[in-house]
Design a protein around this motif. Structure first.
Motif, mmCIF file in Angstrom:
data_model
loop_
_atom_site.group_PDB
_atom_site.id
_atom_site.type_symbol
_atom_site.label_atom_id
_atom_site.label_comp_id
_atom_site.label_asym_id
_atom_site.label_seq_id
_atom_site.Cartn_x
_atom_site.Cartn_y
_atom_site.Cartn_z
ATOM 1 N N LEU A 1 0.826 -1.205 0.000
ATOM 2 C CA LEU A 1 0.000 0.000 0.000
ATOM 3 C C LEU A 1 0.861 1.256 0.000
ATOM 4 C CD1 LEU A 1 -2.756 -1.002 2.589
ATOM 5 C CD2 LEU A 1 -2.948 -0.971 0.093
ATOM 6 N N SER A 2 1.884 1.282 0.846
ATOM 7 C CA SER A 2 2.776 2.444 0.899
ATOM 8 C C SER A 2 3.406 2.716 -0.457
ATOM 9 C CB SER A 2 3.884 2.216 1.936
ATOM 10 O OG SER A 2 3.359 1.954 3.211
ATOM 11 N N VAL A 3 3.909 1.652 -1.087
ATOM 12 C CA VAL A 3 4.628 1.794 -2.354
ATOM 13 C C VAL A 3 3.691 2.246 -3.471
ATOM 14 C CG1 VAL A 3 5.911 0.544 -4.137
ATOM 15 C CG2 VAL A 3 6.419 0.135 -1.727
ATOM 16 N N VAL A 4 2.552 1.573 -3.612
ATOM 17 C CA VAL A 4 1.648 1.891 -4.721
ATOM 18 C C VAL A 4 1.002 3.262 -4.541
ATOM 19 C CG1 VAL A 4 -0.459 1.211 -5.920
ATOM 20 C CG2 VAL A 4 1.235 -0.512 -5.308
ATOM 21 N N GLN A 5 0.582 3.576 -3.330
ATOM 22 C CA GLN A 5 -0.032 4.887 -3.113
ATOM 23 C C GLN A 5 0.948 6.016 -3.399
ATOM 24 O OE1 GLN A 5 -1.754 4.803 0.831
ATOM 25 N NE2 GLN A 5 -3.113 3.089 0.311
ATOM 26 N N ALA A 6 2.208 5.835 -3.009
ATOM 27 C CA ALA A 6 3.212 6.866 -3.274
ATOM 28 C C ALA A 6 3.561 6.951 -4.756
ATOM 29 C CB ALA A 6 4.471 6.590 -2.455
ATOM 30 N N ALA A 7 3.526 5.796 -5.445
ATOM 31 C CA ALA A 7 3.873 5.773 -6.873
ATOM 32 C C ALA A 7 2.726 6.226 -7.764
ATOM 33 C CB ALA A 7 4.309 4.359 -7.280
ATOM 34 N N ARG A 8 1.502 6.216 -7.244
ATOM 35 C CA ARG A 8 0.320 6.481 -8.068
ATOM 36 C C ARG A 8 0.422 7.740 -8.915
ATOM 37 N NH1 ARG A 8 -2.423 7.122 -11.409
ATOM 38 N NH2 ARG A 8 -4.682 7.252 -11.581
ATOM 39 N N PRO A 9 0.881 8.895 -8.398
ATOM 40 C CA PRO A 9 0.947 10.097 -9.244
ATOM 41 C C PRO A 9 1.925 9.986 -10.410
ATOM 42 C CG PRO A 9 1.104 10.668 -6.912
ATOM 43 C CD PRO A 9 1.270 9.180 -7.018
ATOM 44 N N PHE A 10 2.805 8.994 -10.348
ATOM 45 C CA PHE A 10 3.848 8.854 -11.366
ATOM 46 C C PHE A 10 3.604 7.683 -12.311
ATOM 47 C CE2 PHE A 10 5.665 10.609 -7.456
ATOM 48 C CZ PHE A 10 6.151 11.815 -7.916
ATOM 49 N N LEU A 11 2.489 6.973 -12.145
ATOM 50 C CA LEU A 11 2.223 5.820 -12.998
ATOM 51 C C LEU A 11 1.798 6.272 -14.392
ATOM 52 C CD1 LEU A 11 0.289 3.402 -10.595
ATOM 53 C CD2 LEU A 11 2.686 3.283 -11.306
ATOM 54 N N ALA A 12 2.463 5.729 -15.393
ATOM 55 C CA ALA A 12 2.118 6.033 -16.779
ATOM 56 C C ALA A 12 0.792 5.365 -17.136
ATOM 57 C CB ALA A 12 3.218 5.517 -17.717
ATOM 58 N N VAL A 13 0.131 5.904 -18.148
ATOM 59 C CA VAL A 13 -1.039 5.218 -18.684
ATOM 60 C C VAL A 13 -0.587 3.856 -19.205
ATOM 61 C CG1 VAL A 13 -2.816 5.256 -20.469
ATOM 62 C CG2 VAL A 13 -2.192 7.359 -19.289
ATOM 63 N N ASP A 14 -1.326 2.817 -18.870
ATOM 64 C CA ASP A 14 -0.980 1.433 -19.211
ATOM 65 C C ASP A 14 0.133 0.856 -18.339
ATOM 66 O OD1 ASP A 14 -2.697 0.165 -20.860
ATOM 67 O OD2 ASP A 14 -1.574 0.469 -22.709
#
Length: 231
Positions: free
Chosen positions: A127-140
């Protein structure tokens, strides 16, 4: 692969690969595979020597590599580190989550506090990793997790591991459903065998890494959030 399969497959977008729990095993082999494809690497781990070796391998492949030594159960540290890596590298094409805690205690000796400690690493840190990475996730973009047959066939003498693997697989299903409307998919690859250091074994670290890589290219209209790997 057939022409239809090639057409329907979803290739990874451009962007860096964030590996949480980077080490010399499955996660390291997956990082090398993706570096060979041209993806920059962001590596989170606890052993500086292992991180530096993986970083050297990535740079030898001609990609940019950023590393961070961080305790994945430290929510604040993980969030700030991932955000910093995202700002440095731009978009993430993949977040791969690898860690779990192995504690040889059966249900009559395992304490609630010890179980919670293990779950914090093997599940909560996702949860920590994905929530923090969410703003930087590319489409697809994708989120992937190294799963285990311990989710279904736990060894009673390491009871917390089965709990972690069952829980993290369940969490991946929820992540996939939540992220799909935003163009991001999640998958757990359930390794139905014992990891082996024998390079010729179907359950070698390299073989499992290849299975994880293949799961990332599932067709959009047939995406599964759990993929078994039988070897």
């Amino acid at each position: 692969m057939s022409r239809t399969a090639e057409t329907d497959a979803r290739p990874l977008p451009t962007g860096a690969v964030l590996v949480a729990g980077a080490g010399p095993g499955v996660s390291g082999h997956l990082a090398r595979l993706l570096a060979a494809e041209g993806h920059d690497l962001a590596l989170l781990g606890i052993d500086p020597r292992e991180l530096e070796q993986l970083a050297a391998d990535g740079r030898d492949a001609g990609v940019r590599v950023e590393t961070a030594q961080v305790d994945l159960t430290d929510d604040d540290a993980v969030r700030s580190t991932v955000a910093e890596l995202g700002l440095r590298l731009g978009r993430f094409a993949l977040v791969h989550f690898n860690p779990s805690a192995f504690r040889e205690e059966d249900p009559l000796t395992l304490t609630p506090a010890a179980l919670a400690e293990d779950v914090a690493l093997g599940v909560g840190a996702l949860l920590s990793v994905v929530q923090a990475a969410r703003p930087f996730l590319a489409v697809d973009a994708r989120v992937s997790v190294t799963g285990s047959m311990a989710a279904d066939q736990p060894w009673n003498k390491a009871a917390s591991l089965g709990v972690q693997k069952a829980a993290v697989r369940n969490l991946v299903h929820s992540l996939d459903t939540t992220l799909e409307p935003h163009g991001v998919r999640a998958v757990s690859v359930t390794v139905r065998g014992t990891l082996s250091t024998d390079p010729d074994s179907p359950f070698s670290h390299a073989a499992v890494a290849r299975a994880l890589r293949a799961a990332l290219d599932q067709p959009a209209d047939a995406w599964r959030s759990e993929v078994p790997y039988e070897g």
